[in-house]
Design an enzyme around this catalytic site. Structure first.
Site, PDB file in Angstrom:
ATOM      1  N   PHE A 154       0.657  -0.982  -0.056  1.00  0.00           N
ATOM      2  CA  PHE A 154      -0.118   0.073   0.072  1.00  0.00           C
ATOM      3  C   PHE A 154       0.644   1.210   0.255  1.00  0.00           C
ATOM      4  CE2 PHE A 154      -2.679  -3.283   1.912  1.00  0.00           C
ATOM      5  CZ  PHE A 154      -4.385  -2.841   1.375  1.00  0.00           C
ATOM      6  N   VAL A 161       6.274   3.439   4.036  1.00  0.00           N
ATOM      7  CA  VAL A 161       6.844   4.647   5.637  1.00  0.00           C
ATOM      8  C   VAL A 161       8.322   5.543   5.773  1.00  0.00           C
ATOM      9  CG1 VAL A 161       6.448   5.282   7.417  1.00  0.00           C
ATOM     10  CG2 VAL A 161       4.542   3.361   6.699  1.00  0.00           C
ATOM     11  N   LYS A 167       4.192   8.026   5.304  1.00  0.00           N
ATOM     12  CA  LYS A 167       2.961   7.370   4.367  1.00  0.00           C
ATOM     13  C   LYS A 167       2.927   7.843   3.351  1.00  0.00           C
ATOM     14  CE  LYS A 167       0.894   3.296   5.494  1.00  0.00           C
ATOM     15  NZ  LYS A 167      -0.300   2.808   5.807  1.00  0.00           N
ATOM     16  N   ASP A 195      -7.197  -6.067   8.642  1.00  0.00           N
ATOM     17  CA  ASP A 195      -5.883  -6.623   8.570  1.00  0.00           C
ATOM     18  C   ASP A 195      -5.098  -6.666   9.965  1.00  0.00           C
ATOM     19  OD1 ASP A 195      -4.187  -7.956   6.222  1.00  0.00           O
ATOM     20  OD2 ASP A 195      -3.205  -5.453   6.146  1.00  0.00           O
TER      21      ASP A 195
END
Length: 333
Positions: free
Chosen positions: A43, A46, A61, A183
């Site tokens: 995704f 960071v 991020k 998640d």
């Protein structure tokens, strides 16, 4: 001569605004330099951001354009779900950036200038890293393979981490508009001061109306080895989806044995069966030989709870309230 209030103000780091400019985030991450990378996932990446003249560090991020879920959707979800949350076991979102920048992109054999949306999320900086790194990475002591003992983290620390994660889930599930994380895994638990566990990475999170107990989706996205079977096979999402993943987390923390998704079915039945078969009371006593009777009962309680959490039938899994109550009783005994 400065007044008392002026002196106090000068010694206090100024607060950052919630909405931050892209150029500012580029600057504090040294243009998103490799040496500033903290972690990476499908995704986003960071980075450590050092705020000049403020004696402050934040985690930035930068969302990937080619992520499993579009960056704009992930951005909106995290800002909507996480920004208002204040709890010691939830990673705090302190700012964000959603800004169009000019980039050269190739189209039909030539380069054109296009406006590309940069989506970034800024969190509190947690120098102790992820639970995965703490339990199984370089921060964990080398495991004594001859004894089979978990890497050198005391049982009391493990139990405290389990309690903190459960308190965070209780907070999320008990909101006026409950949030299902979807998640939960060691990589998405971050460690604050005194190894305080904090739940982060809400890219897949789902909010439910109070009158809803479950919803269905055709877009099944998640982490291999941690997905509840009813979600994996039928797209069913409920609070019990998180409970299944929590059970696997508790198993990993309690046993020190890593769930290896690459070698398992998506819902980790092989790992679960192995733990169920091997971690008898006799095995617990040999692995945690230094614990007194209360400590051994804590280990046993955590394993029993974890096995209840990973029941194939969601209706047989305990609620997070029930889990927290059992842990509190075991802590008090």
């Amino acid at each position: 001569m400065a007044t008392g209030s002026e002196t106090q103000e000068s010694n206090t780091s100024p607060e950052l605004p919630t909405e931050l400019p892209y150029d500012f985030l580029k600057t504090i991450t040294d243009n998103f330099a490799d040496e500033r990378k903290i972690s990476a996932s499908p995704f986003g990446t960071v980075y450590k951001g050092v705020v000049p003249d403020a004696d402050r560090v934040i985690a930035v991020k930068k969302l990937h354009e080619d992520a499993p879920i579009p960056a704009g959707k992930t951005f909106s979800k995290e800002v909507h779900h996480v920004l208002p949350l204040r709890h010691e076991n939830i990673v705090q979102l302190v700012g964000f950036c959603n800004e169009a920048t000019k980039k050269l992109v190739q189209m039909e054999g030539r380069y054109i200038q296009a406006d590309i949306a940069e989506c970034l999320l800024c969190y509190e900086y947690l120098p102790n890293g992820s639970l995965d790194h703490y339990l199984f990475g370089s921060k964990a002591s080398d495991q004594d393979s001859s004894s089979g003992k978990p890497a050198g983290i005391s049982w009391d620390t493990r139990f405290t981490i389990i309690e903190g994660i459960c308190q965070g889930i209780l907070f999320l599930h008990d909101l006026d508009i409950p949030i299902i994380h979807m998640d939960l895994k060691p990589e998405n638990i971050w460690l604050g001061e005194s190894i305080m566990p904090k739940i982060g990475n809400f890219e897949l999170s789902v909010s439910l109306d109070r009158e809803q107990t479950k919803i269905h989706t055709q877009d099944v996205v998640g982490s291999y080895g941690y997905m509840a079977p009813e979600y994996l096979h039928g797209g069913e999402i409920s609070a019990k989806s998180d409970i299944y993943s929590l059970g696997l987390l508790i198993m990993e923390i309690t046993t020190g044995e890593k769930n290896s998704p690459k070698n398992e079915q998506p819902s980790a039945r092989g790992y679960i069966d192995k733990i169920c078969e091997e971690w008898t009371l006799e095995h617990i006593s040999s692995i945690y030989s230094s614990l007194d009777l209360d400590g051994l009962h804590q280990v046993k309680t955590c394993l029993e709870l974890s096995l209840e959490c990973v029941e194939t039938d969601p209706a047989k899994r305990p609620s997070i309230d029930n889990i927290v109550n059992k842990l509190n009783k075991r802590r008090a005994s």
